[in-house]
Design an enzyme around this catalytic site. Structure first.
Site, short mmCIF file in Angstrom:
data_model
loop_
_atom_site.label_atom_id
_atom_site.label_comp_id
_atom_site.label_asym_id
_atom_site.label_seq_id
_atom_site.Cartn_x
_atom_site.Cartn_y
_atom_site.Cartn_z
N ASN A 208 108.34 -6.17 49.13
CA ASN A 208 109.26 -5.25 48.70
C ASN A 208 110.12 -4.49 49.53
O ASN A 208 110.08 -4.86 50.74
CB ASN A 208 108.62 -4.11 47.68
CG ASN A 208 107.52 -3.32 48.53
OD1 ASN A 208 107.98 -2.76 49.64
ND2 ASN A 208 106.26 -3.51 48.36
N ASP A 276 101.72 -4.57 43.56
CA ASP A 276 100.96 -4.34 42.39
C ASP A 276 100.20 -5.89 42.12
O ASP A 276 99.08 -5.84 41.72
CB ASP A 276 101.70 -3.88 40.98
CG ASP A 276 102.05 -2.63 41.34
OD1 ASP A 276 101.41 -1.91 41.86
OD2 ASP A 276 103.06 -2.34 41.14
N PRO A 303 94.12 -4.46 44.00
CA PRO A 303 93.28 -3.16 43.81
C PRO A 303 94.17 -1.99 43.97
O PRO A 303 95.18 -1.96 44.62
CB PRO A 303 92.24 -3.21 44.69
CG PRO A 303 92.73 -4.44 45.98
CD PRO A 303 93.81 -5.13 44.97
N LYS A 337 101.22 9.64 36.32
CA LYS A 337 100.45 8.80 37.44
C LYS A 337 99.42 9.59 38.23
O LYS A 337 98.45 9.52 38.54
CB LYS A 337 101.75 8.68 38.31
CG LYS A 337 101.18 7.19 39.34
CD LYS A 337 102.40 6.64 40.06
CE LYS A 337 103.20 5.86 39.05
NZ LYS A 337 104.43 5.08 39.82
N1 CTP Z 1 99.15 2.46 45.20
C1 CTP Z 1 98.04 1.97 46.06
N2 CTP Z 1 97.85 0.84 45.56
C2 CTP Z 1 98.39 -0.18 44.64
C3 CTP Z 1 99.43 0.40 44.21
C4 CTP Z 1 100.10 1.91 44.71
O1 CTP Z 1 97.36 3.03 46.64
N3 CTP Z 1 97.94 -1.28 44.51
C5 CTP Z 1 99.54 3.70 45.81
C6 CTP Z 1 101.03 4.05 46.35
O2 CTP Z 1 100.65 3.94 47.80
C7 CTP Z 1 101.67 5.29 45.83
C8 CTP Z 1 101.14 5.43 44.43
O3 CTP Z 1 99.86 4.46 44.28
O4 CTP Z 1 100.70 6.48 46.54
C9 CTP Z 1 102.06 4.98 43.38
O5 CTP Z 1 102.82 4.08 43.72
P1 CTP Z 1 103.80 3.25 42.63
O6 CTP Z 1 104.27 1.75 43.11
O7 CTP Z 1 104.80 4.32 42.43
O8 CTP Z 1 102.88 3.12 41.36
P2 CTP Z 1 102.26 1.96 40.90
O9 CTP Z 1 100.82 2.36 40.59
O10 CTP Z 1 102.50 0.73 41.35
O11 CTP Z 1 102.61 2.34 39.21
P3 CTP Z 1 103.98 1.59 38.53
O12 CTP Z 1 104.27 0.44 39.26
O13 CTP Z 1 103.51 1.37 36.96
O14 CTP Z 1 104.96 2.67 38.69
#
Ligand code: CTP
Length: 397
Positions: A208, A276, A303, A337
């Site tokens: 990303n 993700d 995870p 979240k």
């Molecule tokens: N994060 C994490 N591990 C993952 C995904 C996210 O630790 N596998 C953490 C990121 O470091 C951040 C927070 O979760 O602090 C939110 O990340 P974000 O990308 O905004 O959220 P997602 O959990 O990916 O949710 P979505 O994609 O639905 O917005």
């Protein structure tokens, strides 16, 4: 507080010398005494009179001032301080220090001192990035010098990039840290940063646009307040900060393993843009371009590191801070979240392309806590980091 501490402040010749005048005031406000030394080049930017008036002490300028030699001498001058601070540390002063030159008062003091030295580099971005300066920096760090900055930003010379001297309060924080007095001294803080790379095959990956700039700035700001920082980073564009323990990983799974290995910690800040999904069937050998057939990628969910740590039964850090990168309904999504993941704070930002935040140098964030939400004005990522680090220090009190 710096009550009873004496700082020997060497002001080098750069436009940032004007900030050193403010630095003197900030140090004296905190009870420190400042013995100022102004290099010949420094005196082209600020006057000896301003420096001595603010310090409330005579400014030392010349190696061969015989009165000084009789009364005190440069050797003794170099030993009276609890810390020697070089601000601004120009490329020339860094080169002199790295190579052991002693041909003026400042360089002689630096050679003669047995006191810890902190330098705040300031120079044009090309000079900072020049291999010679980077070599000198590495040598000085290997010699045990403390370094604060430089920061990235607009420079007086009209260019942009790393080279701006740290702000006076950042230098004060670094001084407190060097003297073992930062508000986060004794606290261990984990920071994740950067993107993750999820392999498709040995040569291709899914990634990303995260540059790692915000996480790096946070780690730097926490270290500047005296924290012991474990910095778990994916493959980022920006180099990791000085003075932190760096753990390099590529994938989300590796990041989780590294994070768990770094616990226990007093606080954890999850600034990484973790992928993700990973490719479930990633190939051990390079996928060949097969005439007429397109590869199909199966995904598996990675995870969630933030949720895993937030929901730990043992060793959960007292303060867990997550980020929420959103493009729509920023506040509502980020608030949900926070609840879903179980962290204490969420730093939410809008990463829609129009904001220029992802990969850029500025950020506009909302801090969401159990008490509610704060909207912070748009500011540099370094300023967001400084403010967040100060809040973390307050919370860990
Ligand atoms: N994060 C994490 N591990 C993952 C995904 C996210 O630790 N596998 C953490 C990121 O470091 C951040 C927070 O979760 O602090 C939110 O990340 P974000 O990308 O905004 O959220 P997602 O959990 O990916 O949710 P979505 O994609 O639905 O917005």
């Amino acid at each position: 507080m710096l009550a009873g501490k004496r700082i020997l402040l060497i002001i080098g010749g750069g436009i940032a010398a004007y900030k050193s005048l403010d630095l003197i005031r900030r140090l004296r406000e905190r009870g420190a005494a400042v013995t100022p030394v102004l290099t010949r080049a420094g005196a082209e930017f600020v006057t000896p009179l301003s420096v001595s008036a603010l310090a409330g002490e005579k400014v030392h300028t010349d190696l061969f001032d015989l009165t000084d030699e009789a009364e005190m001498g440069h050797i003794q001058l170099s030993r009276v301080a609890d810390l020697v601070v070089v601000a601004p540390a120009t490329a020339d002063l860094m080169a002199k220090m790295a190579h052991g030159h002693a041909n003026d008062l400042a360089s002689t003091l630096l050679m003669a001192t047995d006191t810890p030295v902190l330098m705040a580099p300031a120079m044009n971005v090309r000079m900072w990035e020049h291999p010679a300066t980077q070599r000198n920096l590495a040598q000085l760090q290997a010699d045990g010098l403390h370094v604060v900055g430089p920061n990235a930003g607009d420079m007086a010379c009209g260019e942009y990039g790393p080279g701006r001297m740290s702000e006076p309060l950042e230098i004060v924080a670094a001084i407190e840290t060097a003297l073992g007095q930062g508000p986060l001294a004794g606290k261990r803080i984990l920071v994740t940063s950067g993107p993750t790379h999820e392999p498709i095959d040995p040569v291709r990956y899914i990634a990303n646009r995260s540059s790692g700039a915000q996480g790096t700035a946070i780690a730097r700001a926490l270290a500047a307040l005296g924290a012991e920082v474990v910095f778990v980073t994916g493959p980022a564009d920006v180099p990791p900060p000085q003075g932190v323990q760096v753990v390099r990983v590529e994938t989300a799974e590796q990041m989780l393993t590294a994070v768990e290995a770094a616990l226990p910690a007093d606080a954890a800040v999850f600034a990484a843009a973790v992928a993700d999904w990973r490719v479930a069937s990633s190939s051990g050998s390079k996928i060949k371009k097969d005439a007429g057939r397109l590869p199909v990628l199966d995904f598996a969910e990675n995870p969630d590191i933030l949720a895993t740590v937030s929901q730990r039964k043992t060793d959960r850090p007292r303060l867990v801070v997550g980020f929420a990168a959103e493009t729509d309904d920023v506040i509502a999504n980020a608030t949900a979240k926070r609840a879903r993941k179980g962290c204490d704070w969420i730093v939410a930002n809008d990463v829609s392309p129009a904001t220029g935040i992802m990969g850029g140098t500025e950020n506009a964030v909302h801090l969401i806590t159990a008490e509610g939400r704060e909207d912070w004005p748009r500011m540099s990522k370094q300023q967001v980091a400084t403010q967040l680090a100060a809040r973390i220090a307050q919370a860990l009190g």
